[in-house]
Design a protein around this motif. Structure first.
Motif, PDB file in Angstrom:
ATOM      1  N   LYS A  88       0.874  -1.174   0.000  1.00 35.19           N
ATOM      2  CA  LYS A  88       0.000   0.000   0.000  1.00 35.19           C
ATOM      3  C   LYS A  88       0.909   1.221   0.000  1.00 35.19           C
ATOM      4  N   THR A 112       3.785  -1.005   3.723  1.00 34.10           N
ATOM      5  CA  THR A 112       2.902   0.149   3.739  1.00 34.10           C
ATOM      6  C   THR A 112       3.786   1.381   3.849  1.00 34.10           C
ATOM      7  N   LYS A 146       4.013   5.721   3.302  1.00 38.24           N
ATOM      8  CA  LYS A 146       3.396   7.011   3.038  1.00 38.24           C
ATOM      9  C   LYS A 146       4.383   8.125   3.388  1.00 38.24           C
ATOM     10  N   LYS A 159       6.851  -0.809   7.344  1.00 36.91           N
ATOM     11  CA  LYS A 159       5.791   0.178   7.502  1.00 36.91           C
ATOM     12  C   LYS A 159       6.483   1.517   7.715  1.00 36.91           C
TER      13      LYS A 159
END
Length: 337
Positions: free
Chosen positions: A276, A293, A295, A309
């Motif tokens: 993701k 993940t 971001k 992450k």
């Protein structure tokens, strides 16, 4: 019109990322900082760029010089490479390019990016690009008279002078005027902290009657350290996504059970598996991301990121990262497994 870019410093505050590549070549949303800088300047000027002069350290090497020449070629401009052999300040760096210091020119330091929609006043002798800030005591600021002309330039004022901070981009109707005054600065050995500064050349120009005006930018983005560079990458992705002037995701992307939340930049031949990604993530060419993940992060080329992450992370080229860590800063060729 010329663009003069002093960029000889390696960027110690951005180590380890700048141990193998100069800071101005760090990618922001898929393009080197210096490329985004000169393209942004060309857009504001709205005229042909004849020459881009890069002032670098000689130890940057041939590969970096060729990359800079390609950046100039992209704007259909002549590229000139100059060397600054000693770190003797901004004024000294500019004078290293003295053969190019004639006619209209913009001088821009390659550690800052901006967004602007002002029309450059080319009748002024010079324009200093500024941005309103909340903490002017941390910057060099300018004071204006009732005609909107710059009357004072103060470094990090303890008492309030103005909230218009100088961002490090200057236009000169004839940059030879600055060259003349910087020659005097060096002849008179006017130094601050052991360095010759552009501000002393500007001061002498003003004493000779030169009119300086402000050009206010809408956004000012720093690339000084890991934290602000990651933030600048996120902000630039948002601007590009809103304007839709650039393609951010390569058609060569390979996906297996992965989700992308825009805005993101994804380079050539990237493989995303069980991942993701986004928002606000840049991933360079040839990188593999598996079971992650991610971001608000900047990952460069040919790296392998697994079982991670990540948030507000910056990872260099040819790095390997496998773990549950967050907010990391890995340089080129680093391995963390």
């Amino acid at each position: 019109m010329k663009i003069i870019v002093p960029m000889a410093g390696r960027g110690s505050r951005l180590r380890p990322h700048t141990l193998t590549i100069p800071k101005p070549l760090i990618p922001i949303a898929g393009k080197p900082i210096v490329q985004r800088l000169v393209e942004g300047i060309a857009e504001v000027l709205e005229e042909e760029i004849d020459e881009i002069a890069f002032i670098i350290s000689e130890d940057f090497g041939v590969e970096i010089e060729e990359k800079l020449k390609e950046i100039a070629k992209g704007l259909k401009a002549k590229s000139t490479i100059y060397y600054q052999d000693k770190p003797l300040g901004t004024g000294h760096a500019i004078m290293c390019a003295k053969e190019s210091l004639e006619g209209p020119a913009v001088i821009a330091y390659a550690d800052t990016l901006f967004k602007a929609d002002f029309k450059l006043d080319k009748e002024a002798d010079a324009v200093m690009w500024v941005k309103k800030v909340d903490n002017p005591e941390a910057f060099g600021v300018v004071n204006l008279n009732e005609d909107g002309h710059i009357t004072e330039l103060v470094e990090k004022p303890q008492d309030f002078v103005s909230d218009l901070a100088v961002i490090g981009i200057y236009y000169f109707k004839d940059v030879a005027q600055l060259k003349t005054q910087l020659e005097k600065v060096i002849e008179e050995n006017i130094m601050h902290g052991g360095e010759y500064q552009i501000n002393d050349g500007i001061k002498k120009m003003r004493e000779q009657g030169a009119v300086f005006k402000p050009g206010q930018v809408d956004e000012w983005m720093d690339c000084g350290n890991k934290h602000v560079t990651v933030e600048t990458n996120s902000r630039m992705l948002k601007f590009i996504h809103e304007e839709q002037k650039e393609k951010l995701i390569s058609s060569s992307l390979k996906i297996h059970d992965a989700e992308i939340i825009e805005p993101c930049f994804i380079g050539e031949n990237v493989f995303l598996k069980n991942a993701k990604i986004g928002p606000n993530v840049s991933i360079g060419n040839g990188t593999v991301v598996d079971n992650c993940t991610i971001k608000n992060s900047l990952i460069q080329e040919h790296s392998e990121i697994t079982n991670a992450k990540l948030d507000k992370a910056m990872i260099g080229n040819f790095a390997k990262f496998n773990g549950e860590f967050t907010s990391v800063s890995l340089g080129d060729y680093s391995t963390l497994e």
